[in-house]
Design an enzyme around this catalytic site. Structure first.
Site, short mmCIF file in Angstrom:
data_model
loop_
_atom_site.label_atom_id
_atom_site.label_comp_id
_atom_site.label_asym_id
_atom_site.label_seq_id
_atom_site.Cartn_x
_atom_site.Cartn_y
_atom_site.Cartn_z
N ASN A 187 0.84 -1.19 0.00
CA ASN A 187 0.00 0.00 0.00
C ASN A 187 0.88 1.24 0.00
O ASN A 187 1.78 1.37 0.84
CB ASN A 187 -0.90 0.02 1.24
CG ASN A 187 -1.74 1.29 1.32
OD1 ASN A 187 -2.65 1.48 0.52
ND2 ASN A 187 -1.43 2.17 2.27
N GLU A 188 0.65 2.12 -0.95
CA GLU A 188 1.29 3.43 -1.03
C GLU A 188 2.80 3.35 -0.74
O GLU A 188 3.30 3.98 0.20
CB GLU A 188 0.57 4.40 -0.08
CG GLU A 188 -0.89 4.58 -0.47
CD GLU A 188 -1.65 5.59 0.37
OE1 GLU A 188 -1.15 5.97 1.45
OE2 GLU A 188 -2.76 5.99 -0.04
N PRO A 189 3.53 2.60 -1.57
CA PRO A 189 4.97 2.44 -1.32
C PRO A 189 5.78 3.71 -1.55
O PRO A 189 6.97 3.74 -1.20
CB PRO A 189 5.36 1.35 -2.32
CG PRO A 189 4.38 1.49 -3.43
CD PRO A 189 3.09 1.87 -2.77
#
Length: 548
Positions: free
Chosen positions: A206-208
């Site tokens: 998620n949202e790296p």
């Protein structure tokens, strides 16, 4: 007083005078097709996975599952691989947290797999007609290169910066990470069957591009390669994708990720160039603010749809620039939010229980569909990141064809993309669809403005032509979300805002929250194939007209 209290009371207290109702003409040409209307609003999610197994979580899932019909509903959540910390935290109740103990290690460092809790979560989805949109994350404590501190305290009132702990880090062993994902996917195939699991989405992390990933871009590409390799070893026809970046294109992040899937060196399979990619996902975030009071205007919430639409526009632009099959892949906006902190509590996010939220969503989703058509990309889903939790205060804030439909009160796409809806007039828009056999038409009409302030009603004059050929009459059902219809929050306020409602009150609130009709269904006469309908639409209200 809530800024979402009934308009007359608001006017009485603020002294604001409303202008007379604004005339808006809407014309619908059912004979003019604009192509398929993708069922994008069938994706949902939240940070906290364990709530799905609670009674109210199951009840909400059942409502979401019922929305799907022939088009399946999906649910995405964080923390499916997070370790319970402390180890006896078997029923986590904290916002932005959840745990499953899917992976631990013995004293010699050998893996111990335990998918009992993830099974309970996926069982809750499937039993209620919802399919998993599986997020492979976050990093189990035994695999994190820097495991401590791991858990955190978050109550919604403070900054969320303290939540990014040991679970955000890369693994101690890439092969162990890949094997964990393989064992998990293999277990799912054995438990649910290859056909069922083959209908799920599998995405990585998620949202790296922000603090959810405490590694480099290249390390994320490795994380993706090993996770996808694990899923496909267990089920070669699984649907895999990513990268769930925050902020649309996220600078050059989305482009670099897509380039890696085409041309990069695969870390899990060194003989391979690129990485499998069946769908593309990114996140779009609005940026609401609180406007301080002046002599002329009370303090109030102001939404900002433009920032979210700019995220979408930027991401679509990057995706379409690659051309070829990549630009044709399904796209899921994996978190489609009016703000950037789903569990935070502040005046800037005090929109979640009021009418401004559904009207914002209607106006935003319609523009996202328009942007997809403009960029010629395949928008498949827009995922609403919202859930109501057990054991938290009540109301704490948390396939057909498209037809030509025009409204004299609808702001242009370019204007909303640049300026949102901050100006004087509200955005009174329409989105229309018709069933494949032409026997059923649905029109969604909204009256939206960024400012949570009183505005004049829109007096709608609707004309539908070219529909229901050969029919003399049709049945109309007019559904409505406004202050007195489909509004559990307003009903809760009427009860005095009880934090410990009785069972009778709970039943009433659940009923109040269901979609309600404005008036009983009626039979309308067609005159030369034309239907004329008139009604008033209050500010931040949404109407759904179904004709059949």
């Amino acid at each position: 007083m809530s800024i979402f209290s009934p308009p007359l009371l608001f006017v009485a207290l603020t002294g604001i005078r409303l202008a007379t109702a604004r005339q808006v003409n809407i014309s619908v040409s059912a004979s003019t097709s604009l192509g398929d209307l993708p069922p994008i609003a069938r994706f949902f999610g939240c940070d906290e996975p364990n709530y799905a197994t609670y009674p109210d979580g199951r009840a909400l899932l059942s409502h979401l599952g019922a929305l799907g019909g022939p088009q399946q509903t999906y649910f995405r959540t964080h923390n499916l691989l997070t370790t319970c910390d402390p180890s006896n935290d078997t029923a986590p109740h904290q916002l932005k947290w959840g745990c499953t103990d899917a992976y631990t290690e013995d004293a010699d460092g050998n893996p111990i797999y335990n998918f009992t809790t993830t099974d309970l979560i996926f069982d809750a989805y499937l039993e209620n007609g919802v399919k998993p949109y599986v997020q492979t994350g976050f990093m189990p404590k035994a695999l994190s290169v820097f495991p401590d501190p791991y858990s955190f305290e978050f109550n919604g009132g403070a900054s969320a910066d303290n939540i990014f702990t040991g679970w955000t880090n890369p693994p101690t062993s890439w092969s162990k990470w890949g094997e964990l994902i393989f064992q998990w996917a293999k277990h799912c195939v054995e438990r649910y069957g290859a056909e069922e699991v083959g209908s799920w989405y599998w995405e990585v992390w998620n949202e790296p591009n922000i603090a959810y990933w405490n590694g480099t871009e290249d390390e994320y590409f490795m994380l993706y390669d090993y996770a996808v390799d694990g899923v496909l070893r267990a089920l070669p026809n699984a649907t895999v994708g990513g990268a769930e970046v925050a902020g649309g294109a996220a600078g050059d992040w989305l482009g670099l990720f897509l380039n890696h899937t085409l041309n990069g060196q695969n870390a899990a399979n060194t003989k391979r160039t690129g990485a499998p990619l069946d769908f593309i996902s990114f996140h779009a975030k609005g940026s609401p603010t609180f406007i301080n009071a002046t002599d002329a205007t009370p303090g109030h919430l102001r939404m900002n749809m433009a920032s979210s639409l700019q995220n979408v526009d930027d991401a679509f632009s990057v995706i379409s620039s690659f051309g070829g099959t990549l630009s044709e892949l399904p796209i899921v906006i994996g978190e489609d939010d009016p703000d950037s902190c789903a569990a935070c509590l502040s005046p800037e996010v005090d929109y979640r229980n009021g009418l401004i939220y559904p009207s914002y969503t209607a106006a935003a989703f319609a523009r996202q569909i328009d942007l997809a058509a403009q960029h010629r990309v395949n928008l498949t889903g827009a995922l609403t990141w919202a859930f109501e939790y057990d054991d938290h205060p009540y109301f704490d804030g948390f396939r057909g064809g498209r037809v030509e439909a025009n409204s004299t009160g609808q702001a242009g796409l370019g204007d909303v993309l640049e300026n949102s809806v901050h100006g004087g007039d509200s955005d009174v828009g329409v989105l229309g669809s018709v069933s494949e056999d032409g026997s059923r038409m649905a029109l969604m009409i909204w009256n939206y403005h960024d400012d949570a302030l009183p505005k004049p009603d829109a007096q709608i004059a609707l004309r539908v032509s070219g529909a229901f050929e050969g029919r003399e009459t049709i049945e109309l059902t007019h559904y409505r979300i406004d202050e007195t219809h489909s509004n559990a929050y307003a009903a809760w306020l009427e009860l005095g805002s009880p934090q410990n409602p009785t069972q009778e009150q709970i039943s009433g609130l659940k009923k109040a929250g269901m979609l309600q009709s404005l008036r009983p269904a009626s039979i309308l006469q067609l005159t030369d194939g034309i239907i004329d309908i008139q009604f008033a639409l209050p500010i931040h209200a949404v109407s759904l007209l179904v004709m059949e």
